[in-house]
Structures are given as structure tokens and as C-alpha cells.
Design an enzyme around this catalytic site. Structure first.
Site, PDB file in Angstrom:
ATOM      1  N   GLU A   1       0.803  -1.232   0.000  1.00 52.07           N
ATOM      2  CA  GLU A   1       0.000   0.000   0.000  1.00 52.07           C
ATOM      3  C   GLU A   1       0.836   1.281   0.000  1.00 52.07           C
ATOM      4  O   GLU A   1       0.683   2.127   0.881  1.00 52.07           O
ATOM      5  CB  GLU A   1      -0.977  -0.035   1.183  1.00 52.07           C
ATOM      6  CG  GLU A   1      -1.881  -1.258   1.101  1.00 52.07           C
ATOM      7  CD  GLU A   1      -2.805  -1.441   2.303  1.00 52.07           C
ATOM      8  OE1 GLU A   1      -2.785  -0.589   3.216  1.00 52.07           O
ATOM      9  OE2 GLU A   1      -3.527  -2.452   2.329  1.00 52.07           O
TER      10      GLU A   1
ATOM     11  N   ASN B   1       2.265  -4.364  -3.578  1.00 56.10           N
ATOM     12  CA  ASN B   1       0.873  -4.771  -3.387  1.00 56.10           C
ATOM     13  C   ASN B   1       0.044  -3.555  -2.976  1.00 56.10           C
ATOM     14  O   ASN B   1       0.499  -2.743  -2.164  1.00 56.10           O
ATOM     15  CB  ASN B   1       0.858  -5.827  -2.259  1.00 56.10           C
ATOM     16  CG  ASN B   1      -0.444  -6.560  -2.104  1.00 56.10           C
ATOM     17  OD1 ASN B   1      -1.001  -7.043  -3.092  1.00 56.10           O
ATOM     18  ND2 ASN B   1      -0.939  -6.669  -0.876  1.00 56.10           N
TER      19      ASN B   1
ATOM     20  N   HIS C   1     -10.182  -5.799  -2.839  1.00 53.81           N
ATOM     21  CA  HIS C   1     -11.249  -5.737  -1.824  1.00 53.81           C
ATOM     22  C   HIS C   1     -12.415  -5.002  -2.482  1.00 53.81           C
ATOM     23  O   HIS C   1     -12.501  -3.780  -2.430  1.00 53.81           O
ATOM     24  CB  HIS C   1     -10.762  -5.004  -0.573  1.00 53.81           C
ATOM     25  CG  HIS C   1      -9.715  -5.767   0.180  1.00 53.81           C
ATOM     26  ND1 HIS C   1      -9.984  -6.961   0.808  1.00 53.81           N
ATOM     27  CD2 HIS C   1      -8.403  -5.513   0.393  1.00 53.81           C
ATOM     28  CE1 HIS C   1      -8.869  -7.414   1.379  1.00 53.81           C
ATOM     29  NE2 HIS C   1      -7.899  -6.559   1.140  1.00 53.81           N
TER      30      HIS C   1
ATOM     31  N   GLU D   1      -5.928 -10.350  -2.383  1.00 57.25           N
ATOM     32  CA  GLU D   1      -6.765 -10.276  -1.173  1.00 57.25           C
ATOM     33  C   GLU D   1      -8.241 -10.187  -1.537  1.00 57.25           C
ATOM     34  O   GLU D   1      -9.007  -9.424  -0.945  1.00 57.25           O
ATOM     35  CB  GLU D   1      -6.354  -9.065  -0.326  1.00 57.25           C
ATOM     36  CG  GLU D   1      -4.892  -9.053   0.069  1.00 57.25           C
ATOM     37  CD  GLU D   1      -4.491  -7.886   0.961  1.00 57.25           C
ATOM     38  OE1 GLU D   1      -5.374  -7.219   1.524  1.00 57.25           O
ATOM     39  OE2 GLU D   1      -3.273  -7.638   1.086  1.00 57.25           O
TER      40      GLU D   1
ATOM     41  N   ASP E   1     -12.028 -10.137  -1.905  1.00 59.40           N
ATOM     42  CA  ASP E   1     -13.340 -10.371  -1.293  1.00 59.40           C
ATOM     43  C   ASP E   1     -14.315  -9.363  -1.889  1.00 59.40           C
ATOM     44  O   ASP E   1     -13.908  -8.385  -2.500  1.00 59.40           O
ATOM     45  CB  ASP E   1     -13.325 -10.343   0.250  1.00 59.40           C
ATOM     46  CG  ASP E   1     -12.610  -9.168   0.871  1.00 59.40           C
ATOM     47  OD1 ASP E   1     -12.509  -8.107   0.217  1.00 59.40           O
ATOM     48  OD2 ASP E   1     -12.156  -9.297   2.026  1.00 59.40           O
TER      49      ASP E   1
HETATM   50  O1  9MR Z   1      -6.915  -9.288   7.673  1.00 58.25           O
HETATM   51  C1  9MR Z   1      -6.173  -8.360   8.414  1.00 58.25           C
HETATM   52  C2  9MR Z   1      -6.926  -8.037   9.676  1.00 58.25           C
HETATM   53  O2  9MR Z   1      -7.041  -9.173  10.497  1.00 58.25           O
HETATM   54  C3  9MR Z   1      -6.224  -6.925  10.411  1.00 58.25           C
HETATM   55  O3  9MR Z   1      -7.008  -6.532  11.519  1.00 58.25           O
HETATM   56  C4  9MR Z   1      -6.008  -5.756   9.472  1.00 58.25           C
HETATM   57  C5  9MR Z   1      -5.276  -4.649  10.165  1.00 58.25           C
HETATM   58  O4  9MR Z   1      -4.933  -3.651   9.285  1.00 58.25           O
HETATM   59  O5  9MR Z   1      -5.283  -6.182   8.353  1.00 58.25           O
HETATM   60  C6  9MR Z   1      -5.987  -7.089   7.616  1.00 58.25           C
HETATM   61  O6  9MR Z   1      -5.382  -7.362   6.399  1.00 58.25           O
HETATM   62  C7  9MR Z   1      -5.167  -6.249   5.530  1.00 58.25           C
HETATM   63  C8  9MR Z   1      -3.935  -6.543   4.732  1.00 58.25           C
HETATM   64  O7  9MR Z   1      -2.868  -6.774   5.587  1.00 58.25           O
HETATM   65  C9  9MR Z   1      -3.608  -5.421   3.770  1.00 58.25           C
HETATM   66  N1  9MR Z   1      -4.730  -5.081   2.941  1.00 58.25           N
HETATM   67  C10 9MR Z   1      -5.981  -4.841   3.644  1.00 58.25           C
HETATM   68  C11 9MR Z   1      -6.313  -6.033   4.542  1.00 58.25           C
HETATM   69  C12 9MR Z   1      -7.655  -5.824   5.200  1.00 58.25           C
HETATM   70  O8  9MR Z   1      -7.621  -4.768   6.087  1.00 58.25           O
END
Ligand code: 9MR
Length: 508
Positions: A165, A206, A242, A271, A273
Site C-alpha cells: 500500500e 501490493n 477488496h 486479497e 473479497d
Molecule cells: O486481515 C487483516 C486483519 O485481520 C487486520 O485486523 C487488518 C489490520 O490492518 O489487516 C488485515 O489485512 C489487511 C492486509 O494486511 C492489507 N490489505 C488490507 C487487509 C484488510 O484490512
């Protein structure tokens, strides 16, 4: 972009996509068996197409035996949702703890899965000591973190989200301790450190909201061009995906993936969904299935798209409701770990052909539009009906009508005279059978250029016609698929296939 430049980049680094596909196939064979009702797991279907199909997972979920069973059998790749992030792996400066990440790599090894490492450098989930560090010390801390972690997971992780990011929505660089200390150079520095620590890992940048075309994906495109020009080790771009039903599908996803692929980079959906507003209604569920299907179709259409990871596979452990109150139901499986219509849509898009719960979910209705069975044309009227519970992508559907050519020319012409869908959507061809059967030595094959057939929907009438190129007569009376009824019925003698797999009718 000159061809010379592209070729140079392709040779610069890394595994060819074909090899990645072969590895994925080998991985799938080592995975768990398919369930009896379904031929092939999601990963096996993807592996047959040279891709992987994976899921995020997280340590608190793994003791859930039912969850772990599906994770281990249906998916060929895993990404730890949290356990390889900086706050977990180096909570205090120089004190590394890989225990949680090791649990995930152990699980993957036991289930023949590949692992995507996530993530080495990110503005979020940083321990306090990093944010408190004077800028002058950030570069050394970052390099050390990358070196220690990527070295630890050497051999266990096949790809790394090295930087996660890096961009704001408008395409400017996101502020982080790393950007503040080093400017955008931190990205090249991070990639070089990761490559030095694990020369075999595929190294990715990413981000989210870079699936379509726009300021943010343009910024990523400009950045990766620059990095490649400078010879920085970079293998791919991860598109998180997402997605949300209320914001629409990123329709240019395929073109966007392709422009990165054309630079010689791999592309991965990292990722995926698709969230909906709760409670989900039937229309949202159908749209969600369509989005999942389209992502799979787009990935399969781009040779360098190496695979898809969902985040996570079940609504039971989805991050969405905690972050977007009132939204959720974003996964392929529901909270009881049962597959949702989106799962069927993914299977179908991967060529699984079991939309809506198995064979028979599509049927063909037929009538003869021909008053004479001894003249020089055959005129089948067809209608395709979705009898399953999920939308079907018509581009993966084909229908076969069998007949005998008899005397005269053995070359044919076929025609679409009229179709409720529009004849431009309908494809048709005549093929000879390798092994003729009773009443059948040729077939008319009908397909579709695109479109979706919703549950219970029909294509409406498709009026087809064929002739021999010498216009000699047929004797249709004993043709396998021929009937004389003038109203539409399911005769069972016209077959329908999804992704090449028979799902309705009986072959001669
Ligand atoms: O799935 C992850 C979640 O359990 C955490 O609370 C969150 C914290 O930022 O991060 C989530 O995963 C993220 C990923 O690392 C990067 N892209 C967005 C994802 C969803 O927030």
C-alpha cells in the site's frame, strides 16, 4: 514501450509463468482429496489452468478444525493475514519472533501449499519503536527487518509483498516513516534488501484500488516502470481486490492487469473479497457471484496472472464487518463454512462446470423449425435454461446438436437466423466426430461470446440453420438429436457443457 525493452525485462529475473503453473499443479496434487460431490478443488481447477487458488488465514482460526480442513483441502496457497507483519515479527528493535508465521508455513507445508509472505514494509501495524525512531535510523532498521525476516522464511515463502500500500487514492505516495525518511527510494531499497536475503522469492508491490484504471493504478504503473528501468529486482504487482457490490466492478481490470504483464511482470490477485450491505438480498448475492466470476475470468485471460487469493475464504473470519459496520458476507463460504453461490461461480469460471449444485443445472429445450426432414437444411430451435441456483457465465457454455451428413459434400455452413440474445452473441460451427455414433457423424456446436444467465433464466429462442456446401439433401429422420415436436421440450439428446464438461443431455 519497445519490444527490446520488454524482452530484456523478461529475461532479467525469475521463473517463467509456465513453471509457476507447473509448481502449482504439483502442489495441488499433494493437497487434500476432492470432495465426492465435486470434481476437483478450487485449487485443482485453477492449477489445471496454470494458476493457484489460495486463501488468507490467521493463527486464531487454525484451531477451528472444520475451518482448517477446508483451508487445507480446497486451497493450494495461503497468505498469513497478520502473523508476518512487523508488529508481530519484530515487536522490539532487533528482537525477532517468527513463531506465529512459522505456524502458518508449517500448516502450508503439511498441506502442500505455497505461501505468500505478507508483508515486509507497510505503514500500518508497525510497532511503536519504528514510528518513534529518528528518520536517520529508519533505513537501517528497515533493511535489517527485511533481511532477518526474508532470510528466516527463505524456502518457505514463494512470494513476498515487499511493500504494501505505497499509494494514496490520488496516486501520490503515502506518508509513512519510510517515505518520510527516504522519499520514494525506500521502495527500491526494500526490494533490493529482499532480493539479497532471498534471491528465489518472487518480489511484489501490493496495493488496493489498483484493480481498474485510474490515478492510483497509473501511479503504480509509473513506479514499476521506473523500478524496472533502474534494474531494481521486482517480479510482480499484487492487486488486493477488496471489492464492494455498491461501488461497482473495476471493469478495466483485465486491461489493467495486461499492461503490467506487458512490462514482463507477474500479476496476482492477492486479497479478493466482495462485500455487500447487510442483510444481503438476492440481487446482491447474484452481483457478488458475478464479481467473483469476473475476477477469475480476468485472471485467466491474462497469461501473467499467476493466481488468486481470497481474504479469507469464509465470512466466519472475514475482516470486513469489523472495519465496515453494516457490511460483510464478503467471502466464498458463509459463517457456517458452507459454500455460497459465489463459490459455484468461481468453480464455473475456473472450468469446474458445476454451477448451482452439480450436473443438470443447465438444460436445453429444443424444437424443430423444419417442416421437412428430407430437404437441404436442418433448422434446430434451441433455448438454454439455467435450472441451478447461481448465475452462469455464458462464455463458458457450449451446446451440441448431432446429425448425419449422408451423401454429398462433407463441408457445411451454419447460420444463426434469429436469437432473443441477438445473433452477434451466438457462435456456431459444424464439427466432424472422430468416432461416429448411431445417428451422428457431425454436430452443430453453439456457444456465446459473453453474457450471464441468471438462476431460472432462459436465453430465449435461438434459431439455427445448417446446410451442406453443395446444398444436397439430408435425411434427418434418424439423426440422433432430431425431433419433430414443434413446441420446446427437453429431449435429452442435445448436450450442454460448461467449461467443456458435460452438465446436461446425453451424448450419442
Ligand atoms: O486481515 C487483516 C486483519 O485481520 C487486520 O485486523 C487488518 C489490520 O490492518 O489487516 C488485515 O489485512 C489487511 C492486509 O494486511 C492489507 N490489505 C488490507 C487487509 C484488510 O484490512
Amino acid at each position: 514501450m519497445s519490444l527490446v525493452k520488454r524482452c530484456r525485462r523478461r529475461r532479467t529475473r525469475g521463473l517463467p509463468t509456465l513453471l509457476v503453473g507447473t509448481l502449482a499443479l504439483a502442489t495441488s496434487l499433494a493437497g487434500g482429496p476432492a470432495t465426492a460431490a465435486q470434481q476437483g478443488t478450487l485449487h485443482e481447477l485453477a492449477a489445471a489452468q496454470g494458476r493457484y487458488f489460495g486463501s488468507a488465514t490467521d493463527n486464531p482460526e487454525l484451531p477451528d478444525a472444520a475451518y482448517a480442513a477446508t483451508l487445507g483441502s480446497e486451497f493450494g496457497q495461503v497468505t498469513p493475514g497478520n502473523s508476518m507483519k512487523w508488529d508481530t515479527t519484530e515487536p522490539a528493535r532487533g528482537q525477532f519472533d517468527f513463531t506465529k508465521g512459522d505456524v502458518v508455513t508449517d500448516f502450508a507445508r503439511q498441506h502442500g501449499q505455497s505461501v505468500r509472505g505478507h508483508t515486509l514494509v507497510w505503514h500500518s501495524q508497525l510497532p511503536g519503536w519504528v514510528t518513534a525512531l529518528p528518520s536517520a535510523q529508519i533505513e537501517a532498521a528497515m533493511e535489517n527487518h527485511i533481511t532477518e525476516e526474508a532470510t528466516h522464511y527463505r524456502g518457505a515463502v514463494t512470494a513476498w509483498d515487499v511493500v504494501n500500500e505505497p499509494f494514496n487514492e490520488d496516486g501520490t505516495f503515502r506518508t509513512s516513516p519510510f517515505y518520510t525518511a527516504m522519499g520514494s527510494d525506500y521502495i527500491a531499497t526494500a526490494l533490493r534488501a529482499a532480493h539479497a536475503a532471498d534471491p528465489d522469492a518472487r518480489l511484489y508491490l501490493n496495493d488496493y484500488n489498483i484493480e481498474g484504471l485510474g490515478a492510483k493504478s497509473d501511479a503504480m504503473y509509473a513506479l514499476v516502470n521506473e523500478l524496472l528501468d533502474e534494474g531494481v529486482p521486482l517480479d510482480g504487482v499484487g492487486m488486493q481486490a477488496h471489492l464492494a457490490v455498491q461501488y461497482g466492478f473495476p471493469y478495466e481490470m483485465r486491461a489493467n492487469m495486461q499492461r503490467f504483464a506487458d512490462l514482463g511482470l507477474d500479476v496476482a490477485v492477492t486479497e479478493l473479497d466482495v462485500r455487500v450491505q447487510l442483510p444481503a438480498d438476492a440481487a446482491e448475492v447474484a452481483t457478488q457471484s458475478t464479481y467473483y466470476r469476473r475476477v477469475v475470468e480476468d485472471c485467466l485471460a491474462v497469461e501473467r496472472c499467476v493466481g488468486i487469493t481470497v481474504w479469507d475464504y469464509t465470512d466466519k473470519y472475514s475482516w470486513v464487518p469489523g472495519t465496515f459496520p453494516g457490511e460483510g458476507a464478503a467471502g466464498l463460504y458463509d459463517e457456517n463454512l458452507l459454500p455460497k453461490p459465489a463459490y459455484d461461480a468461481v468453480r464455473t469460471a475456473l472450468g469446474g462446470g458445476e454451477e448451482g449444485g452439480g450436473p443438470g443445472a443447465l438444460k436445453v429445450l429444443y424444437r424443430s423449425n423444419d417442416s421437412s426432414s428430407a430437404d437441404n437444411q436442418i433448422k434446430p430451435g434451441l433455448q438454454l435454461v439455467n435450472t441451478g441456483g447461481s448465475a452462469v457465465s455464458l462464455s463458458s457454455v457450449t451446446v451440441r446438436y448431432w446429425f448425419t451428413g449422408g451423401n454429398g459434400a462433407s463441408t457445411y455452413s451454419s447460420w444463426c437466423d434469429w436469437s432473443a440474445l441477438g445473433c452477434s452473441t451466438v457462435t456456431h460451427r459444424i464439427a466432424a466426430m472422430d468416432t461416429p455414433g448411431a445417428g451422428a457423424d457431425h454436430y452443430l456446436e453453439v456457444g456465446f461470446t459473453g453474457g450471464t444467465l441468471a438462476p431460472a433464466a432462459s436465453t430465449g429462442e435461438i434459431q439455427l440453420r445448417l446446410n451442406k456446401t453443395d446444398w444436397s439433401n439430408f435425411d434427418e429422420s434418424d439423426d440422433y438429436s432430431h425431433g419433430t415436436g414443434t413446441s420446446y421440450t427437453d429431449t435429452g439428446k442435445i448436450a450442454v457443457y460448461v467449461g467443456g464438461e458435460l452438465v446436461g443431455g446425453i451424448e450419442p
